[in-house]
Design a protein around this motif. Structure first.
Motif, PDB file in Angstrom:
ATOM      1  N   THR A 224      41.485  54.636  42.964  1.00 43.13           N
ATOM      2  CA  THR A 224      40.463  53.999  42.142  1.00 43.13           C
ATOM      3  C   THR A 224      39.737  55.031  41.302  1.00 43.13           C
ATOM      4  N   ARG A 225      39.546  54.693  40.036  1.00 43.32           N
ATOM      5  CA  ARG A 225      38.690  55.512  39.169  1.00 43.32           C
ATOM      6  C   ARG A 225      37.642  54.582  38.564  1.00 43.32           C
ATOM      7  N   VAL A 226      36.384  54.957  38.686  1.00 42.88           N
ATOM      8  CA  VAL A 226      35.280  54.119  38.221  1.00 42.88           C
ATOM      9  C   VAL A 226      34.522  54.846  37.129  1.00 42.88           C
ATOM     10  N   ASN A 227      34.421  54.210  35.963  1.00 50.19           N
ATOM     11  CA  ASN A 227      33.578  54.715  34.888  1.00 50.19           C
ATOM     12  C   ASN A 227      32.201  54.096  35.062  1.00 50.19           C
ATOM     13  N   LEU A 228      31.216  54.923  35.396  1.00 43.60           N
ATOM     14  CA  LEU A 228      29.870  54.433  35.672  1.00 43.60           C
ATOM     15  C   LEU A 228      28.982  54.380  34.439  1.00 43.60           C
ATOM     16  N   THR A 229      29.535  54.708  33.281  1.00 45.22           N
ATOM     17  CA  THR A 229      28.710  54.812  32.076  1.00 45.22           C
ATOM     18  C   THR A 229      29.044  53.773  31.022  1.00 45.22           C
ATOM     19  N   GLY A 230      29.872  52.798  31.350  1.00 47.02           N
ATOM     20  CA  GLY A 230      30.234  51.788  30.372  1.00 47.02           C
ATOM     21  C   GLY A 230      31.525  51.106  30.743  1.00 47.02           C
ATOM     22  N   THR A 231      32.073  50.328  29.818  1.00 48.34           N
ATOM     23  CA  THR A 231      33.268  49.533  30.110  1.00 48.34           C
ATOM     24  C   THR A 231      34.530  50.104  29.491  1.00 48.34           C
ATOM     25  N   THR A 232      34.510  51.352  29.063  1.00 40.06           N
ATOM     26  CA  THR A 232      35.737  51.986  28.588  1.00 40.06           C
ATOM     27  C   THR A 232      36.583  52.349  29.793  1.00 40.06           C
ATOM     28  N   PRO A 233      37.799  51.799  29.920  1.00 41.02           N
ATOM     29  CA  PRO A 233      38.596  52.072  31.118  1.00 41.02           C
ATOM     30  C   PRO A 233      38.971  53.550  31.208  1.00 41.02           C
ATOM     31  N   GLN A 234      38.924  54.078  32.422  1.00 39.63           N
ATOM     32  CA  GLN A 234      39.400  55.416  32.722  1.00 39.63           C
ATOM     33  C   GLN A 234      40.415  55.280  33.852  1.00 39.63           C
ATOM     34  N   HIS A 235      41.659  55.043  33.484  1.00 40.71           N
ATOM     35  CA  HIS A 235      42.681  54.778  34.491  1.00 40.71           C
ATOM     36  C   HIS A 235      43.003  56.036  35.292  1.00 40.71           C
ATOM     37  N   PRO A 236      43.368  55.873  36.567  1.00 39.77           N
ATOM     38  CA  PRO A 236      43.824  57.025  37.333  1.00 39.77           C
ATOM     39  C   PRO A 236      45.005  57.693  36.646  1.00 39.77           C
ATOM     40  N   ASP A 237      44.994  59.018  36.651  1.00 41.39           N
ATOM     41  CA  ASP A 237      46.060  59.770  36.000  1.00 41.39           C
ATOM     42  C   ASP A 237      47.407  59.464  36.662  1.00 41.39           C
ATOM     43  N   GLU A 238      48.425  59.182  35.844  1.00 42.49           N
ATOM     44  CA  GLU A 238      49.735  58.824  36.391  1.00 42.49           C
ATOM     45  C   GLU A 238      50.294  59.931  37.270  1.00 42.49           C
ATOM     46  N   ALA A 239      50.124  61.183  36.866  1.00 43.36           N
ATOM     47  CA  ALA A 239      50.654  62.294  37.658  1.00 43.36           C
ATOM     48  C   ALA A 239      49.988  62.358  39.030  1.00 43.36           C
ATOM     49  N   LEU A 240      48.683  62.051  39.079  1.00 42.13           N
ATOM     50  CA  LEU A 240      47.966  62.060  40.347  1.00 42.13           C
ATOM     51  C   LEU A 240      48.486  60.952  41.263  1.00 42.13           C
ATOM     52  N   VAL A 241      48.676  59.762  40.698  1.00 45.24           N
ATOM     53  CA  VAL A 241      49.190  58.654  41.498  1.00 45.24           C
ATOM     54  C   VAL A 241      50.594  58.968  41.995  1.00 45.24           C
ATOM     55  N   ARG A 242      51.424  59.506  41.110  1.00 43.98           N
ATOM     56  CA  ARG A 242      52.789  59.858  41.510  1.00 43.98           C
ATOM     57  C   ARG A 242      52.785  60.870  42.659  1.00 43.98           C
ATOM     58  N   LYS A 243      51.905  61.851  42.579  1.00 46.97           N
ATOM     59  CA  LYS A 243      51.852  62.864  43.636  1.00 46.97           C
ATOM     60  C   LYS A 243      51.475  62.226  44.959  1.00 46.97           C
ATOM     61  N   GLN A 244      50.487  61.321  44.936  1.00 48.45           N
ATOM     62  CA  GLN A 244      50.102  60.651  46.177  1.00 48.45           C
ATOM     63  C   GLN A 244      51.253  59.842  46.744  1.00 48.45           C
ATOM     64  N   VAL A 245      51.950  59.106  45.886  1.00 43.49           N
ATOM     65  CA  VAL A 245      53.075  58.295  46.335  1.00 43.49           C
ATOM     66  C   VAL A 245      54.184  59.192  46.886  1.00 43.49           C
ATOM     67  N   GLU A 246      54.497  60.273  46.194  1.00 45.75           N
ATOM     68  CA  GLU A 246      55.557  61.176  46.629  1.00 45.75           C
ATOM     69  C   GLU A 246      55.241  61.789  47.988  1.00 45.75           C
ATOM     70  N   GLN A 247      53.972  62.098  48.235  1.00 46.65           N
ATOM     71  CA  GLN A 247      53.605  62.686  49.524  1.00 46.65           C
ATOM     72  C   GLN A 247      53.742  61.671  50.653  1.00 46.65           C
TER      73      GLN A 247
END
Length: 256
Positions: A224-247
């Protein structure tokens, strides 16, 4: 912008609507886990207890120790972000679910209390701002479930997504607009679902959660990534998600 303090994120209106997005848990617990690290009393259960079965892994599920070994580390998070505290805590009671938004929030969070959690581990960090505030929150949570429960999470959440669009949410006299929508993300693991939850309070505050759910066997990954300053989405970085899945795929015996 929401202030992060040692024990909770302040602002009753923010807390109320954040709770609606996060399966009725407080944002301090479910999003930022911004409480300071507390001493824990660890009781080693006997092998015959359910707790021992969960710790040892049940039906191929990873134990808490194994989940921690495959969990992302602080060094994997964006440079300069601060570590809060892992969210190992007792599971919540099943939340009161009065509408589809409540059901979606609960289904998309496997530790909300609607599923029996066999083991869990998490890491949560925030992007610090001047004055003790936070611009954003980023975390990864791993949950071991039974094989049957693990296979229910993502399909159930996917079915509920179209039912919670531009819903006006009122809790404890506080209100705002809540909407969910899916966004494109590469297919990872056995199943993947990515979506945003945007909150706009009647007083003008706004923020957006971006959540990626991935199932690997009986392990649910929730980044989860939460932008606390407005409604512009800040998606989790794909490389970070991939690393978690790979582990998780590689397993605890190959974790670095």
């Amino acid at each position: 912008m929401v202030r992060v303090r040692p024990h909770r994120m302040v602002g009753p209106l923010v807390i109320t609507l954040l709770a609606a997005v996060t399966a009725c848990a407080s944002p301090a617990e479910e999003l930022a886990d911004a409480s300071s690290v507390k001493p824990r009393t660890v009781t080693v259960p006997s092998p015959s207890t359910p707790e021992a079965e969960a710790d040892a892994g049940t039906g191929g599920a990873l134990s808490k120790a194994e989940l921690k070994r495959v969990l992302l580390k602080k060094t994997d998070m964006p440079e300069g972000w601060q570590l809060d505290v892992d969210s190992d805590r007792d599971d919540d009671k099943p939340p009161a679910m009065s509408d589809d938004c409540d059901r979606l929030a609960a289904q998309s969070n496997p530790t909300s209390g609607i599923y029996q959690v066999l083991a869990k581990a998490s890491i949560i960090t925030h992007d610090p701002a001047p004055g003790g505030k936070a611009y954003a929150i980023l975390g990864s949570g791993l949950t071991s479930l039974s094989a049957d429960d693990a296979k229910k999470v993502i399909p159930s959440a996917r079915d509920l997504l179209p039912r919670c669009v531009n819903r006006h949410v009122t809790k404890d006299g506080l209100s705002g607009l809540l909407t969910y929508r899916a966004f494109d993300f590469p297919h990872l693991g056995d199943e993947t679902l990515a979506f945003e939850a945007t909150s706009r309070t009647d007083t003008g505050q706004a923020w957006v959660h971006s959540i990626v759910l991935v199932r690997v066997g009986t392990t649910l990954i929730r980044i989860t990534r939460v932008n606390l300053t407005g409604t512009t989405p800040q998606h989790p970085d794909e490389a970070l998600v991939r690393k978690q899945v790979e582990q998780v795929v590689a397993g605890p015996n190959k974790a670095g």
